[in-house]
Design an enzyme around this catalytic site. Structure first.
Site, mmCIF file in Angstrom:
data_model
loop_
_atom_site.group_PDB
_atom_site.id
_atom_site.type_symbol
_atom_site.label_atom_id
_atom_site.label_comp_id
_atom_site.label_asym_id
_atom_site.label_seq_id
_atom_site.Cartn_x
_atom_site.Cartn_y
_atom_site.Cartn_z
ATOM 1 N N TRP A 130 0.856 -1.189 0.000
ATOM 2 C CA TRP A 130 0.000 0.000 0.000
ATOM 3 C C TRP A 130 0.894 1.241 0.000
ATOM 4 O O TRP A 130 1.797 1.341 0.845
ATOM 5 C CB TRP A 130 -0.874 -0.045 1.258
ATOM 6 C CG TRP A 130 -1.852 1.063 1.423
ATOM 7 C CD1 TRP A 130 -2.682 1.580 0.484
ATOM 8 C CD2 TRP A 130 -2.119 1.782 2.643
ATOM 9 N NE1 TRP A 130 -3.457 2.576 1.033
ATOM 10 C CE2 TRP A 130 -3.136 2.716 2.357
ATOM 11 C CE3 TRP A 130 -1.604 1.716 3.943
ATOM 12 C CZ2 TRP A 130 -3.643 3.584 3.325
ATOM 13 C CZ3 TRP A 130 -2.111 2.568 4.888
ATOM 14 C CH2 TRP A 130 -3.114 3.495 4.586
ATOM 15 N N ASP A 211 -1.261 -5.985 8.835
ATOM 16 C CA ASP A 211 -2.223 -4.953 8.465
ATOM 17 C C ASP A 211 -3.486 -5.714 8.044
ATOM 18 O O ASP A 211 -3.492 -6.423 7.034
ATOM 19 C CB ASP A 211 -1.665 -4.104 7.321
ATOM 20 C CG ASP A 211 -2.577 -2.922 7.020
ATOM 21 O OD1 ASP A 211 -3.711 -2.897 7.533
ATOM 22 O OD2 ASP A 211 -2.154 -2.024 6.259
ATOM 23 N N LYS A 246 -13.802 -0.723 5.930
ATOM 24 C CA LYS A 246 -14.395 -1.428 4.786
ATOM 25 C C LYS A 246 -15.510 -2.360 5.257
ATOM 26 O O LYS A 246 -16.596 -2.348 4.698
ATOM 27 C CB LYS A 246 -13.349 -2.263 4.041
ATOM 28 C CG LYS A 246 -11.955 -1.675 4.018
ATOM 29 C CD LYS A 246 -11.759 -0.568 3.035
ATOM 30 C CE LYS A 246 -10.400 0.068 3.272
ATOM 31 N NZ LYS A 246 -9.959 0.985 2.293
HETATM 32 C C1 LMR Z 1 -6.831 2.233 -0.469
HETATM 33 O O1 LMR Z 1 -5.789 1.562 -0.507
HETATM 34 O O2 LMR Z 1 -7.343 2.727 -1.477
HETATM 35 C C2 LMR Z 1 -7.529 2.434 0.846
HETATM 36 O O3 LMR Z 1 -6.847 1.777 1.857
HETATM 37 C C3 LMR Z 1 -7.822 3.857 1.153
HETATM 38 C C4 LMR Z 1 -6.599 4.669 1.453
HETATM 39 O O4 LMR Z 1 -6.611 5.342 2.490
HETATM 40 O O5 LMR Z 1 -5.636 4.671 0.688
#
Ligand code: LMR
Length: 400
Positions: A130, A211, A246
């Site tokens: 992420w 996570d 979510k």
């Molecule tokens: C995402 O990866 O799109 C979500 O977890 C929202 C975010 O805060 O980035």
């Protein structure tokens, strides 16, 4: 003083949603940020949450502060949801826990906890991960390293490379794993791979940090905790960052939790005090409303049953739209085999589209996906999946 300050780069995910809002083209489609949408393209308020809100509005009697680590009953329900009420660490009170502002808040508290208490430790993140993970942990002052995760040529887990890399991580470091529904790839280890990961992680003397933001979006609320439970072995130590954005649709309420599974009761107390110290110096104590909703739903048999049904509805819609995407890509004449999309779990799919193709999708077709090629499949609907597939064909054809 402000004259010399340079603008920060746009956020890789939320910056796209800001640009999407400004886009005037009526046909625009936002498949960037990980937000669930129903068949009509709407992000619903869950029925269980609506009912809980009504109860809270009628019953709430105070807006005084919560404790630094949040509401105690919420904490108990989260421990049970994440680890199961039969888990020996739950039964023996070996879990420190704090209610946090979202999963991101939990990650930041975990980062500052690591920096303060394990100052020699580097944090290892999957490649890719992420895009906000590096932001959060670097802001907390934690050194980052990467381990391989994706085999892009086969759209699968680079299993041998992952294991080999983990086998070389120095003892005492922290390894971040995605509990389920890996973001951005949608590729998770199997149950037996989780067991092997747990073996190697504990053999190496590493601390796992999970996570866990998508519980219920992969294979089921309990099934999605299989990896976490493989890691939560007797005597094991681990950190878990849980999110209810979510699975309760509580995105803007910012509700999550940090759990630390500790080896002894004394260690649990010390860890809890250090987590509280981080929080007190940061936001003092958490916002109450979102956690009160989760607490109310999980504590009421009827609301909980409604919640489980609503999570299943969201999960099944995602499974089905994945199939529709594969069919639509084939119908649009996109070359290649995209069946891997149906094997991925959670909201995301790593499409393999290049940065130029992603830019062309946005500029020429008003379709927004993340620069890495990540598509939020939970934003696809029966009416937009066809146009998306045809736009993908057009940008692929042009660049080939
Ligand atoms: C995402 O990866 O799109 C979500 O977890 C929202 C975010 O805060 O980035």
């Amino acid at each position: 003083m402000f004259e010399t300050i340079e603008a920060a780069p746009r956020d890789a995910i939320l910056g796209l949603t800001a640009a999407f809002r400004e886009d005037q083209r009526p046909e625009k489609i936002n498949l960037s940020v990980g937000v669930y949408q129903d068949e009509t393209g709407h992000t619903p308020l869950l029925e269980c949450v609506r009912a809980a809100q009504q109860r809270l509005a009628a019953e709430a009697s105070s807006k005084s502060y919560l404790p630094i680590s949040g509401d105690v009953q919420f904490g108990e329900r989260v421990r049970e949801l994440v680890l199961g009420d039969e888990h020996e660490a739950v039964a023996n009170g070996r879990i420190a826990l704090a209610q946090t502002p979202g999963g991101t808040g939990a990650l930041r508290v975990a980062g500052e906890f690591i920096r303060a208490n394990l100052p020699q430790a580097s944090l290892w993140v999957s490649d890719p991960t992420w895009p906000n993970h590096p932001n959060v942990f670097q802001a907390a002052g934690v050194r980052l390293q990467k381990y391989p995760y994706l085999d892009a040529s086969s759209n699968s887990l680079a299993w041998e490379a992952t294991l080999a890399a983990i086998a070389n991580i120095p003892a005492g470091d922290v390894i971040l794993l995605h509990g389920c529904c890996h973001n951005p790839t949608g590729i998770d280890p199997t149950e037996s791979q989780w067991e092997q990961l747990a073996d190697i992680i504990y053999d190496r003397g590493l601390l796992p940090l999970l996570d866990f933001a998508y519980q219920g979006f992969g294979d089921g609320i309990q099934q999605d905790a299989a990896g976490l439970r493989a890691l939560a072995r007797p005597g094991a130590e681990l950190l878990v960052c849980s999110s209810f954005s979510k699975n309760f649709g509580l995105y803007r309420e910012r509700v999550g939790a940090l759990l630390a599974v500790c080896p002894t009761a004394a260690a649990t107390q010390a860890v809890q005090s250090q987590i509280n110290r981080v929080i007190r110096a940061n936001y003092s104590n958490p916002p109450a409303h979102g956690a009160a909703l989760v607490n109310c739903v999980l504590g009421d048999a009827d609301l909980r049953a409604t919640w489980e049904t609503e999570v299943a509805t969201m999960r099944e819609r995602i499974h089905s739209i994945r199939k529709q995407l594969v069919e639509s890509l084939a119908a649009a004449g996109v070359p290649g085999d995209y069946s891997f999309i149906t094997k991925q779990r959670g909201m995301f799919s790593f499409s393999g589209l290049t940065k130029e193709q992603v830019d062309a999708l946005r500029e020429e077709h008003a379709i927004y996906i993340v620069g890495s090629g990540r598509i939020n499949v939970a934003g696809l609907t029966p009416s937009n999946v066809g146009p998306v597939a045809r736009a993908v064909r057009s940008v692929i054809e042009r660049s080939s």
